[in-house]
Design an enzyme around this catalytic site. Sequence first.
Site, PDB file in Angstrom:
ATOM      1  N   GLU A  74      13.843 -51.733 -26.004  1.00 64.20           N
ATOM      2  CA  GLU A  74      14.882 -51.407 -26.987  1.00 64.20           C
ATOM      3  C   GLU A  74      16.253 -51.936 -26.616  1.00 64.20           C
ATOM      4  O   GLU A  74      17.034 -52.276 -27.481  1.00 64.20           O
ATOM      5  CB  GLU A  74      14.952 -49.895 -27.180  1.00 64.20           C
ATOM      6  CG  GLU A  74      13.793 -49.387 -28.004  1.00 64.20           C
ATOM      7  CD  GLU A  74      13.809 -47.890 -28.186  1.00 64.20           C
ATOM      8  OE1 GLU A  74      14.424 -47.208 -27.354  1.00 64.20           O
ATOM      9  OE2 GLU A  74      13.207 -47.419 -29.147  1.00 64.20           O
ATOM     10  N   THR A 288      46.068  -6.617 -13.372  1.00 68.05           N
ATOM     11  CA  THR A 288      45.895  -5.628 -12.323  1.00 68.05           C
ATOM     12  C   THR A 288      45.918  -6.258 -10.935  1.00 68.05           C
ATOM     13  O   THR A 288      45.827  -5.558  -9.940  1.00 68.05           O
ATOM     14  CB  THR A 288      44.576  -4.853 -12.508  1.00 68.05           C
ATOM     15  OG1 THR A 288      43.554  -5.753 -12.874  1.00 68.05           O
ATOM     16  CG2 THR A 288      44.724  -3.795 -13.571  1.00 68.05           C
ATOM     17  N   GLU A 314      41.553 -20.113 -15.807  1.00 69.56           N
ATOM     18  CA  GLU A 314      42.636 -19.694 -16.683  1.00 69.56           C
ATOM     19  C   GLU A 314      43.982 -20.281 -16.311  1.00 69.56           C
ATOM     20  O   GLU A 314      44.831 -20.452 -17.166  1.00 69.56           O
ATOM     21  CB  GLU A 314      42.726 -18.162 -16.695  1.00 69.56           C
ATOM     22  CG  GLU A 314      41.684 -17.565 -17.611  1.00 69.56           C
ATOM     23  CD  GLU A 314      41.691 -16.069 -17.607  1.00 69.56           C
ATOM     24  OE1 GLU A 314      42.384 -15.490 -16.769  1.00 69.56           O
ATOM     25  OE2 GLU A 314      40.987 -15.493 -18.446  1.00 69.56           O
ATOM     26  N   LYS A 452      31.152  -0.048  -5.250  1.00 70.11           N
ATOM     27  CA  LYS A 452      29.932  -0.138  -4.455  1.00 70.11           C
ATOM     28  C   LYS A 452      30.141  -1.148  -3.347  1.00 70.11           C
ATOM     29  O   LYS A 452      30.916  -2.098  -3.490  1.00 70.11           O
ATOM     30  CB  LYS A 452      28.736  -0.486  -5.332  1.00 70.11           C
ATOM     31  CG  LYS A 452      28.330  -1.935  -5.419  1.00 70.11           C
ATOM     32  CD  LYS A 452      27.018  -2.041  -6.197  1.00 70.11           C
ATOM     33  CE  LYS A 452      26.521  -3.464  -6.249  1.00 70.11           C
ATOM     34  NZ  LYS A 452      25.409  -3.658  -7.157  1.00 70.11           N
ATOM     35  N   HIS A 458      31.867   3.052   3.091  1.00 73.15           N
ATOM     36  CA  HIS A 458      33.104   2.713   2.392  1.00 73.15           C
ATOM     37  C   HIS A 458      33.788   3.955   1.835  1.00 73.15           C
ATOM     38  O   HIS A 458      33.163   4.976   1.606  1.00 73.15           O
ATOM     39  CB  HIS A 458      32.861   1.685   1.300  1.00 73.15           C
ATOM     40  CG  HIS A 458      31.836   2.104   0.293  1.00 73.15           C
ATOM     41  ND1 HIS A 458      30.493   1.896   0.493  1.00 73.15           N
ATOM     42  CD2 HIS A 458      31.961   2.713  -0.892  1.00 73.15           C
ATOM     43  CE1 HIS A 458      29.831   2.368  -0.555  1.00 73.15           C
ATOM     44  NE2 HIS A 458      30.698   2.866  -1.394  1.00 73.15           N
TER      45      HIS A 458
END
Lengths: 585, 109
Positions: A74, A288, A314, A452, A458
């Site tokens: 082709e 935050t 961002e 968690k 923790h």
Amino acid sequence: MKTNRSKSTSPVTRLPKCPTGIQGLDEITGGGLPRGRPTLVCGSAGCGKTLLGAEFLVRGAAQFNEPGVLMAFEETEAELKANVASLGFDLAGLVRSKKIAIDYVHIERSEVQESGEYDLEGLFVRLGHAIDSIGAKRVVLDTLEALFASLPNEAILRAELRRLFRWLKDKGVTAVITAERGREQLTRHGLEEYVSDCVILLDHRVNDQIATRNLRVVKYRGAQHGTNEFPFLIGDEGISVLPITSLGLNHKVSNERIATGIPRLDAMLGGHGFFRGSSILLTGTPGTGKTIISSNFAQAAARRGERTLFFSFEESPNQIMRNMHSIGLRLEPLVKRGLLRFHSARPSLYGLEMHLATMFKEIVTFQPQVVIIDPITSLMDAGTDSECRGMVTRLVDYLKAGQVTTLFTSLTQGGKALQQSEAAMSSLMDSWLLLQDFEGNGERNRVLYVLKARGMKHSNQIREFLISDRGIDLVDAYIGPSGVLTGSARAAQNSLEKAAVLASQQEAAQLKREVERKRDALERKISGLRADYETEAEELRRIAEQVGTSTLMLTTERAASGLLRQADIKVAAQARGNARNGKVN
Amino acid sequence: MKSKTVKRRAPAAKSPADELWQLRLYVMDQTPKSATAFANLKSFCENHLKGRYRIKVIDLMRQPQLAKGDQILATPTVVRKLPKPVRTIIGNLSNTESVLVGLDLRASG
């Protein structure tokens, strides 16, 4: 699981494989295409068949020292060279160094007249000549089906194709035959009838305006293979297939802990920070401080001499650096020292798979110990939920396998249930930190807590998260009967408590002074009484002495007067002796 | 027509029928198939192009590198190199009618 099984059984009945060198394809097929046999690659127009064929040849020639023949039906030689050159393949160079031979086969139907019987020996001769001239081990026929348009006699063509595939097998070359996808069958002209060893299906579909390419191994005779549809993409280094299931859950784990760059946060995580090679999710509503924590993490990594790759979806690198500068975090030196690299791209720039492939490529070239993706939620918009989950899974697995610690930030919309939006991702994460806004008392304050942390002790406490121009700090939020107090309310509460403490301290001091004074008074009284007593006792002694002296004087005086009066001296002397020896009563 | 060509074999002739025909017959090995094709071509040329044709037989078995130049896929193949344009006929030329069409002789013949 699939790969495990194939790995364990393959040594017994190993089919010789011919590695393609195409990223990911060899993993799916368990080592490559069947060696010495033809493989059919079918797909609709524009899905990358020719490229796959070309890459198979180029990589074979360049990486595996297996020369190859490309028989193109082709595209002309010049077109092919130009097309693959844009993908970084030096086809022309390989042709010059006789590693690859290209033969452009073209028949114009209008110029050809058929008269009587014929066969396709001409094709065989050309192919055979090309193979022999460079000692080819690989052959690509792209697209053989063009012959159906050029040659009118389909019966002859089919018979000859059957012969061609047998001939290729006899030649011992590994062949790739491309074909157009048919409506009801795999190929338009039913080529799958002749090539039965391995069939790969390529597909290009558009979902939500974002196109994804998929590859599926339909058939692989005599070998285990991944049967799923795998996304693949055509990047500037050719094709990369991204197998999801090929990555197992058997990566090494590290007990090493790495600091987060925020001492109080380390303390909250059992005192040592995160595990190396773990995946960390940092969720928070807008503003935050997710990027700030990420940057701190990067800085901490740089302090250990580790490299960080920061994917930002961002903000531009310069914007992040400027913003971090405002809190006293200087990232430019880290970038200059090669310890930090930014990769910024808009999520909508291209599809999810392209993002993933770009990220893989960046990771491979930069070899970071820490990867930050800020935020992963932006990428989520580029694909459907299941695609995203698949992508994050692959990314996490890939990074874990390389012991790379990854920090994903995730943006949650205010008011939305936090767990809901991250439900899909959270199970993939080892640690999850939550950043939240507390509103009240006319102000907005940030708090942080550990949701968690797999495998480590923790803190269960909420900490207030302060951002100042000297960096960030965590302080204990006030938790009392009136709830969690943050910001000025916490400060007010603190001063209230301080005042109360001060007051009670003062009271105690006063009481102490009083008691001391009382004791002093008592002691003074006691010493007065003692003085009185001592005065009296002195008086008594003085009187007793006086009495004794006067008695002696009396006796002495009597003797003296007797002497004066010439009284009996003996008696007087005796009396004197008595007075000296005996006690005077 | 035939008499005309016999009379005038001058190179100045403009009509394609007057020019010298250069034909190439590509075959694979000296097989009966190849022989049939050659015989068919020969008799065809004798009938239609007597005295102004030249046939070059190329055996691809011996010269495989020549297949590429004329885009040969099938054997036997006849390529009319001259007069222009190049025409190609594939097959053993057993069907004279289609050879006429293929060599563009039908209109003039």
